[in-house]
Design a protein around this motif. Structure first.
Motif, short mmCIF file in Angstrom:
data_model
loop_
_atom_site.label_atom_id
_atom_site.label_comp_id
_atom_site.label_asym_id
_atom_site.label_seq_id
_atom_site.Cartn_x
_atom_site.Cartn_y
_atom_site.Cartn_z
N LYS A 1 7.42 4.42 -9.81
CA LYS A 1 8.15 3.28 -9.25
C LYS A 1 8.69 3.61 -7.87
O LYS A 1 8.65 2.79 -6.94
N ARG A 2 9.22 4.84 -7.70
CA ARG A 2 9.70 5.26 -6.38
C ARG A 2 8.55 5.30 -5.38
O ARG A 2 8.68 4.85 -4.23
N GLU A 3 7.42 5.83 -5.81
CA GLU A 3 6.24 5.91 -4.95
C GLU A 3 5.75 4.52 -4.56
O GLU A 3 5.39 4.27 -3.41
N LEU A 4 5.75 3.59 -5.51
CA LEU A 4 5.32 2.23 -5.23
C LEU A 4 6.26 1.56 -4.22
O LEU A 4 5.79 0.91 -3.27
N ALA A 5 7.55 1.76 -4.38
CA ALA A 5 8.51 1.18 -3.45
C ALA A 5 8.31 1.76 -2.05
O ALA A 5 8.34 1.02 -1.04
N ARG A 6 8.07 3.07 -1.97
CA ARG A 6 7.86 3.70 -0.66
C ARG A 6 6.58 3.18 -0.01
O ARG A 6 6.56 2.84 1.17
N MET A 7 5.51 3.08 -0.78
CA MET A 7 4.24 2.60 -0.24
C MET A 7 4.33 1.13 0.20
O MET A 7 3.78 0.75 1.23
N THR A 8 5.04 0.32 -0.58
CA THR A 8 5.22 -1.09 -0.22
C THR A 8 6.00 -1.20 1.09
O THR A 8 5.65 -1.99 1.97
N GLU A 9 7.03 -0.41 1.22
CA GLU A 9 7.83 -0.41 2.44
C GLU A 9 6.99 0.03 3.64
O GLU A 9 7.04 -0.60 4.71
N GLU A 10 6.21 1.07 3.49
CA GLU A 10 5.34 1.53 4.58
C GLU A 10 4.32 0.46 4.96
O GLU A 10 4.07 0.23 6.14
N ARG A 11 3.75 -0.20 3.96
CA ARG A 11 2.78 -1.26 4.23
C ARG A 11 3.43 -2.39 5.02
O ARG A 11 2.87 -2.89 5.99
N ASP A 12 4.64 -2.80 4.62
CA ASP A 12 5.33 -3.88 5.32
C ASP A 12 5.67 -3.49 6.75
O ASP A 12 5.56 -4.31 7.67
N ILE A 13 6.07 -2.25 6.95
CA ILE A 13 6.37 -1.78 8.30
C ILE A 13 5.11 -1.83 9.16
O ILE A 13 5.15 -2.30 10.30
N LEU A 14 3.99 -1.37 8.63
CA LEU A 14 2.74 -1.40 9.39
C LEU A 14 2.27 -2.83 9.67
O LEU A 14 1.76 -3.11 10.75
N LYS A 15 2.46 -3.73 8.75
CA LYS A 15 2.10 -5.13 8.96
C LYS A 15 2.91 -5.72 10.11
O LYS A 15 2.37 -6.39 10.98
N ASN A 16 4.21 -5.49 10.07
CA ASN A 16 5.09 -6.04 11.09
C ASN A 16 4.81 -5.43 12.46
O ASN A 16 4.88 -6.11 13.48
N ARG A 17 4.48 -4.17 12.48
CA ARG A 17 4.20 -3.49 13.75
C ARG A 17 2.90 -3.98 14.37
O ARG A 17 2.78 -4.08 15.59
#
Length: 91
Positions: free
Chosen positions: A66-82
């Motif tokens: 669950k921690r890994e999924l939250a981290r990966m989701t956050e990274e994906r969202d950051i890359l999308k926004n960037r």
């Protein structure tokens, strides 16, 4: 001559060969020089211990995933926004 005294590690390894590696109880018994009665007894003993630690292991693994999924989701969202693909950059 007394009965042999096998270590816990030996017993666990012997039991491990049956469900995990798929060997028959009789085959393990003959190969290791242990009675089938002893193997069945050890299987009961270590199955209880394994099921108790297994549930703890599963819970810890679920938390880690669950921690890994939250981290990966956050990274994906950051890359999308960037990259201008996310909702913050909609035109």
């Amino acid at each position: 001559m007394g009965k042999p005294n096998f270590s816990d590690d030996f017993k666990r390894d012997a039991v491990h060969q049956i469900p995990v590696r798929g060997y028959a109880v009789r085959e393990v018994s003959e190969r290791l020089g242990v009675s089938t009665y002893s193997l069945y007894k050890w299987m009961k003993l270590y199955a209880k211990a394994a099921s108790q630690t297994s549930s703890v292991d599963h819970e810890a693994e679920n938390r880690r995933l669950k921690r890994e999924l939250a981290r990966m989701t956050e990274e994906r969202d950051i890359l999308k926004n960037r990259s201008g693909l996310g909702p913050a950059c909609a035109r």
